[in-house]
Write an enzyme that holds these catalytic residues in place. Structure first.
Site, PDB file in Angstrom:
ATOM      1  N   TYR A  74       0.830  -1.205   0.000  1.00 18.27           N
ATOM      2  CA  TYR A  74       0.000   0.000   0.000  1.00 18.27           C
ATOM      3  C   TYR A  74       0.861   1.251   0.000  1.00 18.27           C
ATOM      4  O   TYR A  74       0.624   2.196  -0.736  1.00 18.27           O
ATOM      5  CB  TYR A  74      -0.933   0.006   1.215  1.00 18.27           C
ATOM      6  CG  TYR A  74      -1.920   1.155   1.179  1.00 18.27           C
ATOM      7  CD1 TYR A  74      -3.103   1.046   0.439  1.00 18.27           C
ATOM      8  CD2 TYR A  74      -1.662   2.345   1.849  1.00 18.27           C
ATOM      9  CE1 TYR A  74      -3.985   2.089   0.379  1.00 18.27           C
ATOM     10  CE2 TYR A  74      -2.552   3.400   1.791  1.00 18.27           C
ATOM     11  CZ  TYR A  74      -3.717   3.274   1.059  1.00 18.27           C
ATOM     12  OH  TYR A  74      -4.602   4.306   0.988  1.00 18.27           O
ATOM     13  N   PHE A 119      -5.870  22.765 -24.634  1.00 20.90           N
ATOM     14  CA  PHE A 119      -6.262  21.359 -24.717  1.00 20.90           C
ATOM     15  C   PHE A 119      -7.506  21.202 -23.853  1.00 20.90           C
ATOM     16  O   PHE A 119      -7.645  21.848 -22.830  1.00 20.90           O
ATOM     17  CB  PHE A 119      -5.147  20.407 -24.265  1.00 20.90           C
ATOM     18  CG  PHE A 119      -5.568  18.977 -24.451  1.00 20.90           C
ATOM     19  CD1 PHE A 119      -5.646  18.441 -25.732  1.00 20.90           C
ATOM     20  CD2 PHE A 119      -5.977  18.201 -23.385  1.00 20.90           C
ATOM     21  CE1 PHE A 119      -6.116  17.141 -25.930  1.00 20.90           C
ATOM     22  CE2 PHE A 119      -6.443  16.897 -23.580  1.00 20.90           C
ATOM     23  CZ  PHE A 119      -6.503  16.371 -24.858  1.00 20.90           C
ATOM     24  N   THR A 120      -8.409  20.319 -24.296  1.00 19.30           N
ATOM     25  CA  THR A 120      -9.740  20.209 -23.675  1.00 19.30           C
ATOM     26  C   THR A 120      -9.694  20.091 -22.147  1.00 19.30           C
ATOM     27  O   THR A 120     -10.236  20.946 -21.440  1.00 19.30           O
ATOM     28  CB  THR A 120     -10.497  19.003 -24.263  1.00 19.30           C
ATOM     29  OG1 THR A 120      -9.661  17.848 -24.145  1.00 19.30           O
ATOM     30  CG2 THR A 120     -10.826  19.233 -25.734  1.00 19.30           C
ATOM     31  N   ASP A 210       3.204  20.602 -20.203  1.00 21.65           N
ATOM     32  CA  ASP A 210       2.335  19.449 -20.477  1.00 21.65           C
ATOM     33  C   ASP A 210       3.210  18.494 -21.288  1.00 21.65           C
ATOM     34  O   ASP A 210       3.392  18.658 -22.489  1.00 21.65           O
ATOM     35  CB  ASP A 210       1.083  19.866 -21.255  1.00 21.65           C
ATOM     36  CG  ASP A 210       0.152  18.675 -21.506  1.00 21.65           C
ATOM     37  OD1 ASP A 210       0.639  17.528 -21.471  1.00 21.65           O
ATOM     38  OD2 ASP A 210      -1.052  18.898 -21.743  1.00 21.65           O
ATOM     39  N   LYS A 253       0.049   8.251 -23.553  1.00 23.11           N
ATOM     40  CA  LYS A 253       0.461   8.592 -24.922  1.00 23.11           C
ATOM     41  C   LYS A 253       1.909   8.115 -25.129  1.00 23.11           C
ATOM     42  O   LYS A 253       2.128   6.934 -25.270  1.00 23.11           O
ATOM     43  CB  LYS A 253       0.317  10.095 -25.157  1.00 23.11           C
ATOM     44  CG  LYS A 253      -0.866  10.767 -24.431  1.00 23.11           C
ATOM     45  CD  LYS A 253      -2.218  10.470 -25.007  1.00 23.11           C
ATOM     46  CE  LYS A 253      -3.401  11.010 -24.217  1.00 23.11           C
ATOM     47  NZ  LYS A 253      -3.509  12.400 -23.924  1.00 23.11           N
ATOM     48  N   ARG A 377     -12.050  17.181 -34.042  1.00 19.81           N
ATOM     49  CA  ARG A 377     -11.348  18.194 -33.264  1.00 19.81           C
ATOM     50  C   ARG A 377     -11.638  19.524 -33.950  1.00 19.81           C
ATOM     51  O   ARG A 377     -10.897  19.970 -34.814  1.00 19.81           O
ATOM     52  CB  ARG A 377      -9.838  17.914 -33.218  1.00 19.81           C
ATOM     53  CG  ARG A 377      -9.432  16.906 -32.147  1.00 19.81           C
ATOM     54  CD  ARG A 377      -9.842  17.343 -30.776  1.00 19.81           C
ATOM     55  NE  ARG A 377      -9.374  16.472 -29.697  1.00 19.81           N
ATOM     56  CZ  ARG A 377     -10.094  16.212 -28.611  1.00 19.81           C
ATOM     57  NH1 ARG A 377     -11.331  16.672 -28.488  1.00 19.81           N
ATOM     58  NH2 ARG A 377      -9.614  15.491 -27.631  1.00 19.81           N
ATOM     59  N   PHE A 444     -17.894  16.897 -26.414  1.00 16.22           N
ATOM     60  CA  PHE A 444     -17.578  15.989 -27.521  1.00 16.22           C
ATOM     61  C   PHE A 444     -17.627  14.521 -27.121  1.00 16.22           C
ATOM     62  O   PHE A 444     -17.888  13.658 -27.953  1.00 16.22           O
ATOM     63  CB  PHE A 444     -16.197  16.320 -28.115  1.00 16.22           C
ATOM     64  CG  PHE A 444     -15.086  16.288 -27.101  1.00 16.22           C
ATOM     65  CD1 PHE A 444     -14.817  17.404 -26.321  1.00 16.22           C
ATOM     66  CD2 PHE A 444     -14.322  15.153 -26.926  1.00 16.22           C
ATOM     67  CE1 PHE A 444     -13.804  17.380 -25.373  1.00 16.22           C
ATOM     68  CE2 PHE A 444     -13.295  15.115 -25.990  1.00 16.22           C
ATOM     69  CZ  PHE A 444     -13.045  16.232 -25.205  1.00 16.22           C
TER      70      PHE A 444
END
Ligand SMILES: *Cc1c(COP(=O)(O)O)cnc(C)c1O
Length: 460
Positions: A74, A119-120, A210, A253, A377, A444
């Site tokens: 844990y 970015f969303t 990012d 990604k 997009r 979206f």
């Protein structure tokens, strides 16, 4: 790699997953039931899934073996310690959780958060924290035809103007995205990253990276920027990180895992506050909502992602598809980006007005034609203006054909190109769409539509 004749992959297939081949009537029914939103299609009806490169990559045998090495204690799972890069690293179960934490901790209501294109999820979390996003990307990024080699670059004049108009204290931080997703996977140059960070730091403004596609960005720097041809991707990545004060990361990604992410910062006090928050929202600060095995797979994935042969094949495949489309006259965002091909739907379907969401319609029609699943997009993704409630229509109205890493073959790329080209030849058969259901946040994902006439998005 030197002397290699093609982008061919530095791996071979060890296990296969069967795909269902559907008929056109089956696909017409499936897309209608999905409200003409490719996000709502059950994946069993999808042949080639180019919806996203997020969490869809194939893990290597080493990563799968790493899963067995997961330490499921844990507290203080050892896999956590394989991940450290910035001074403090806090795992989160994906990128948006890191965005949530940094936004809540570093944005005061009324502050502005400049970034190189929105970015969303990033923008959403900035707004939920009371901030507002300000776009400081260079103008070329909004022009699908511009061949600028670093369309992800920040425009220093735009940043200076914001500082002049608002004062540095009204700026929460600058959010710097590498290989800018919404611009078409377009990189920033090291020179620009350094100049942007210097400018911000001179005014006491922090820069958070990012880092979701920072390795793909490093590859483009190596290819295109003088002085980097002999550096490793890891060295370039390190140089990018060293300019900034911290990073949010979606490991789904570049880092080749199905789930994972982290927040990394250098500031001790901020790290302490972030650890306090992560235990509320994610889990203990040493696993942040991940299993130990997920962290081990992520650590191995990061190592694999910076291998030059891997990235050469990864971007080589994207370029293979892109060149096929360019040769056939398909309007796509230039230059070809890192994680996918972005079709200019407004140019592709000039007969469909922006109010009828040409990119949404094109993505649905592509699915009907061949079972290839892409993503909108454009106007649907951009949502509504926070103040006026009016639909936002960004300059770019795109359909993204996103390539998962290490998943599809060259023949799959050929099928995809053939279908897009066939649609271009029959573009007048594509019908515009209107909302039948519009969610409040990130619309979206779950929005539903119907054709503006008849009941099919692709006639004939
Ligand atoms: C995917 C993505 C995110 C969000 O990450 P999730 O893991 O999906 O939560 C943030 N920024 C960029 C540029 C992304 O592509």
């Amino acid at each position: 790699m030197t002397g290699r004749r093609s982008w061919a992959e530095p791996w071979k297939v060890k296990m296969v997953e069967h795909l269902r081949m559907t008929t056109r009537p089956e696909r017409e029914q499936a897309i209608a039931q999905a409200g003409f939103n490719t996000f709502l299609l059950p994946s069993e009806f999808v042949y080639i899934d180019l919806l996203t490169d997020s969490g869809t990559s194939a893990m290597s045998d080493r990563q799968w073996a790493g899963l067995m090495m997961g330490d499921e204690a844990y507290a203080g799972s050892m896999n956590y310690y394989h991940l450290e890069s910035y001074k403090h690293l806090i795992p989160t179960h994906q990128g948006r959780c890191a965005e949530h934490i940094i936004s809540q901790l570093c944005i005061r209501p009324g502050q502005t958060v400049p970034g190189n294109m929105y970015f969303t999820t990033t923008k959403m979390h900035q707004e939920l924290a009371g901030g507002s996003f300000a776009d400081v990307i260079i103008d070329e990024a909004h022009d699908p035809r511009s061949e600028h080699p670093f369309k992800g670059n920040c425009d220093l004049k735009k940043i200076e103007k914001l500082i002049r108009e608002h004062g540095a204290e009204k700026i929460a931080y600058l959010s710097l995205e590498t290989n800018v997703n919404m611009a078409g996977g377009q990189p920033c140059s090291m020179e620009n990253i350094r100049a942007t960070c210097d400018l911000c730091h001179r005014h006491g403004i922090k820069v958070y990276l990012d880092a979701t596609r920072a390795v793909e960005n490093a590859y483009f720097i190596r290819e295109r920027e003088p002085g980097y041809a002999n550096k490793t991707l890891a060295e370039i990545l390190r140089e990018i990180c060293d300019c900034t004060d911290g990073a949010t990361m979606s490991a789904k990604k570049d880092a080749l895992v199905n789930i994972g992410g982290f927040l990394a910062v250098n500031d001790d006090e901020l790290a302490e506050r972030a650890r306090n928050m992560v235990v509320v929202y994610e889990g203990l600060h040493t696993y942040g909502g991940l299993a130990g095995r997920d962290m081990e797979a992520m650590a191995i994935g990061i190592q694999e992602s910076v291998q030059l042969d891997h990235m050469h094949a990864r971007i080589g495949q994207v370029e293979y598809l892109g060149h096929k489309l360019i040769e056939a006259g398909v309007p796509i965002v230039r230059p070809i980006g890192g994680h996918g091909i972005f079709v200019d739907a407004a140019a592709f379907l000039p007969h469909i007005p922006r109010e009828e969401f040409p990119a949404q319609a094109l993505a649905a029609a592509l699915y009907v034609d061949s079972g290839v699943r892409a993503m909108e997009r454009g106007g649907v993704s951009a949502g509504r203006d926070k103040e006026t409630g009016k639909n936002l229509f960004p300059k770019l109205e795109l359909v993204r054909l996103t390539l998962p890493r290490r998943v599809y073959t060259q023949a799959h790329m050929d099928v995809t190109a053939e279908s897009v080209i066939a649609l271009l030849e029959n573009s007048r058969k594509v019908v515009g769409l209107r909302f039948t259901y519009e969610p409040k946040y990130l619309r979206f994902f779950q929005a539903r539509f119907e054709p503006v006439r008849g009941n099919r998005v692709l006639e004939g």
